[in-house]
Design a protein around this motif. Sequence first.
Motif, short mmCIF file in Angstrom:
data_model
loop_
_atom_site.label_atom_id
_atom_site.label_comp_id
_atom_site.label_asym_id
_atom_site.label_seq_id
_atom_site.Cartn_x
_atom_site.Cartn_y
_atom_site.Cartn_z
N ASP A 50 0.99 -1.45 -0.16
CA ASP A 50 0.13 -0.07 0.15
C ASP A 50 0.85 1.26 -0.03
OD1 ASP A 50 -2.30 -1.61 0.11
OD2 ASP A 50 -2.60 -1.37 2.10
N GLN A 51 2.06 1.13 0.50
CA GLN A 51 2.83 2.44 0.55
C GLN A 51 3.68 2.42 -0.71
OE1 GLN A 51 2.70 4.38 3.48
NE2 GLN A 51 1.12 2.70 3.93
N GLY A 52 3.63 1.59 -1.59
CA GLY A 52 4.54 1.51 -2.96
C GLY A 52 5.98 1.11 -2.71
N MET A 53 6.00 0.24 -1.55
CA MET A 53 7.41 -0.13 -1.31
C MET A 53 7.38 -1.69 -1.65
SD MET A 53 7.77 1.74 2.54
CE MET A 53 9.54 1.36 2.82
N LEU A 54 7.83 -1.75 -3.06
CA LEU A 54 7.74 -3.27 -3.48
C LEU A 54 8.60 -4.41 -2.99
CD1 LEU A 54 7.17 -1.89 -7.29
CD2 LEU A 54 5.58 -2.08 -5.57
N SER A 55 9.76 -3.88 -2.91
CA SER A 55 10.58 -5.03 -2.59
C SER A 55 10.39 -5.49 -1.31
CB SER A 55 12.15 -4.49 -2.45
OG SER A 55 12.99 -5.51 -2.14
N PRO A 56 10.18 -4.83 0.01
CA PRO A 56 9.73 -5.53 0.91
C PRO A 56 8.21 -6.16 1.20
CG PRO A 56 9.88 -3.00 1.45
CD PRO A 56 10.45 -3.39 0.02
N ALA A 57 7.69 -5.55 0.31
CA ALA A 57 6.25 -6.14 -0.04
C ALA A 57 6.27 -7.50 -0.57
CB ALA A 57 5.25 -5.24 -0.83
N VAL A 58 7.17 -7.76 -1.41
CA VAL A 58 7.37 -9.15 -2.01
C VAL A 58 8.27 -9.92 -1.08
CG1 VAL A 58 8.67 -10.45 -3.74
CG2 VAL A 58 7.56 -8.39 -4.34
N ASP A 59 9.13 -9.39 -0.22
CA ASP A 59 10.09 -10.30 0.66
C ASP A 59 9.10 -11.12 1.80
OD1 ASP A 59 12.28 -9.98 -0.61
OD2 ASP A 59 12.91 -8.09 0.70
N HIS A 60 8.23 -10.11 2.34
CA HIS A 60 7.26 -10.44 3.31
C HIS A 60 6.08 -11.31 2.78
CE1 HIS A 60 8.65 -8.27 6.88
NE2 HIS A 60 8.77 -7.32 6.10
N ALA A 61 5.81 -11.08 1.50
CA ALA A 61 4.66 -11.94 1.09
C ALA A 61 5.35 -13.61 0.68
CB ALA A 61 4.00 -11.37 -0.36
N ILE A 62 6.37 -13.63 0.55
CA ILE A 62 7.21 -14.75 0.17
C ILE A 62 7.30 -15.62 1.55
CG2 ILE A 62 9.05 -15.99 -0.40
CD1 ILE A 62 9.27 -13.89 -2.94
N LEU A 63 7.79 -14.83 2.58
CA LEU A 63 8.04 -15.43 3.93
C LEU A 63 6.36 -15.49 4.52
CD1 LEU A 63 10.49 -13.06 5.16
CD2 LEU A 63 10.84 -15.52 4.80
N ALA A 64 5.44 -14.98 4.17
CA ALA A 64 4.03 -15.38 4.43
C ALA A 64 3.59 -16.66 3.82
CB ALA A 64 3.11 -14.23 4.48
N GLY A 65 4.34 -17.22 2.76
CA GLY A 65 3.66 -18.17 1.93
C GLY A 65 2.64 -17.68 0.73
N GLU A 66 2.63 -16.29 0.48
CA GLU A 66 1.74 -15.93 -0.32
C GLU A 66 2.41 -15.53 -1.56
OE1 GLU A 66 -0.31 -12.79 1.54
OE2 GLU A 66 -1.13 -13.65 3.36
N ASP A 67 2.87 -16.48 -2.21
CA ASP A 67 3.70 -16.44 -3.41
C ASP A 67 2.75 -15.67 -4.44
OD1 ASP A 67 5.67 -17.76 -2.06
OD2 ASP A 67 5.57 -19.66 -3.23
N ALA A 68 1.59 -15.79 -4.60
CA ALA A 68 0.47 -15.32 -5.46
C ALA A 68 0.52 -14.14 -5.44
CB ALA A 68 -0.56 -16.09 -5.64
N PHE A 69 0.51 -13.40 -4.07
CA PHE A 69 0.16 -11.98 -3.92
C PHE A 69 1.70 -11.35 -4.29
CE2 PHE A 69 0.77 -8.58 -0.79
CZ PHE A 69 -0.15 -7.73 -1.59
N ALA A 70 2.66 -12.06 -3.97
CA ALA A 70 4.05 -11.46 -4.27
C ALA A 70 4.12 -11.20 -5.84
CB ALA A 70 5.13 -12.36 -3.85
N ALA A 71 3.68 -12.18 -6.48
CA ALA A 71 3.86 -12.14 -8.09
C ALA A 71 2.65 -10.97 -8.73
CB ALA A 71 3.42 -13.31 -8.64
N ASP A 72 1.53 -10.83 -7.74
CA ASP A 72 0.75 -9.91 -8.02
C ASP A 72 1.27 -8.39 -7.77
OD1 ASP A 72 -1.17 -11.53 -8.69
OD2 ASP A 72 -2.27 -11.47 -6.64
N VAL A 73 2.04 -8.33 -6.69
CA VAL A 73 2.65 -7.04 -6.60
C VAL A 73 3.43 -6.70 -7.72
CG1 VAL A 73 4.24 -5.68 -5.24
CG2 VAL A 73 2.49 -7.05 -4.06
N VAL A 74 4.39 -7.69 -8.41
CA VAL A 74 5.25 -7.15 -9.29
C VAL A 74 4.49 -6.99 -10.43
CG1 VAL A 74 7.27 -8.19 -10.69
CG2 VAL A 74 6.98 -8.44 -7.91
#
Length: 397
Positions: free
Chosen positions: A334-358
């Motif tokens: 939501d803050q437009g900080m893509l790299s930490p968003a992707v990192d935390h999504a992957i650590l959460a097991g939310e690979d699909a959301f990580a890919a959505d962000v990118v």
Amino acid sequence: MNALLDRVAMRRLSLIHAPAGFGKSTLAAQWVAELERRGSQVVWFSLDSDDNHTLWFLSHLLECLQRAHPELDQSVFQILEERPEDAERHVIPLIINVVNNAPSRCVVVLDDWHVIDDSRTRDVLARLLEVSGDKLGFLVTSRSTSGLPLTSLRVHDQVVEVAPEILRFDERESRQFLVDVKGLSLSGMELTELHTTTEGWIAALQLTSLSLKENSDVTALIGNLASRQHGISDYLAENVLDLLDPKLRRFLLLTSVLTRINAELATLLTGEANAEQRLEQVLYGDLFLQRLDDSGVWFRYHHLFGDFLKQRLKRDYPDKVGELHSLAAHWFHDQGMLSPAVDHAILAGEDAFAADVVEEQSLQLVEHSQMATLLALVAKLPDSELRVRPWLQLAIA
């Protein structure tokens, strides 16, 4: 240390290397203040694993240097996007030219160099050190000496090294820290035993002072430390944590999943409306929290204590770890900080959301000639997500 500082002001590389908890960043910060007093311009670059991507390393380095040299304008950053395969060949000469034409020396602090294991990024620093001249110096903190061209720098007397044995407190310094600074009432024998057991390790002495502040049974503490050949830091951290107010302990554990913390994010993860006051309480309680900016918005836990907190979180709140990473991922998105968003999504097991962000940002990144950024984000994603996203494949083709 003052004698060393005289040499730091003249050498291309000053290296402070020691294991975690030896006060490397603290010493670097003290040197920065003195270097600035002597007229040098100093910029601080806190490294993380993303900086193993050479283009991100160069981009973050340029952002730091811009604070001292605003003439490094956006055209320099454009080179990173237009020439990702060899950007350093063009960027390094521009940096050196700008620095050499400045009236004062510039020192770049590279904090936590040990996180860099990418050979290309290491080569960039080696090249900068080779051509830096008298106007550019680097002050590096690291847990090891890996990835630094020390042999050639030693031959030319262009490196100052501070090793663990220099950073360890001697018995007099241990007494000054525990008695004069921390205000503990200790006998000469108790001080000697604590110094001997901790071997002058600064983090252990700090944890010892926190333990004794809440529980003054020095004899029991010394006995427990002496019985442990390894794991002294874990024992002390456990002891400190167990003595804290339960609400404060919960705050520390729930925020430990973050590599950078601010009050809004801490409120989201803990549910505490007074997160800003909590962070101040942790900071001024000497609980290994460090400011990341001059404005006091962003913080991080000291690596040693942060690693322990994460272990304890998995033990005490095993079902919350994924949820906390998910909350962080969506907040950073939501803050437009893509790299930490992707990192935390992957650590959460939310690979699909990580890919959505990118994927949702891919077109904009391409349109703004930010292919290097896009490729670095894509490199974080699992292959299973890339295979089912033709638009993302097209964007990076």
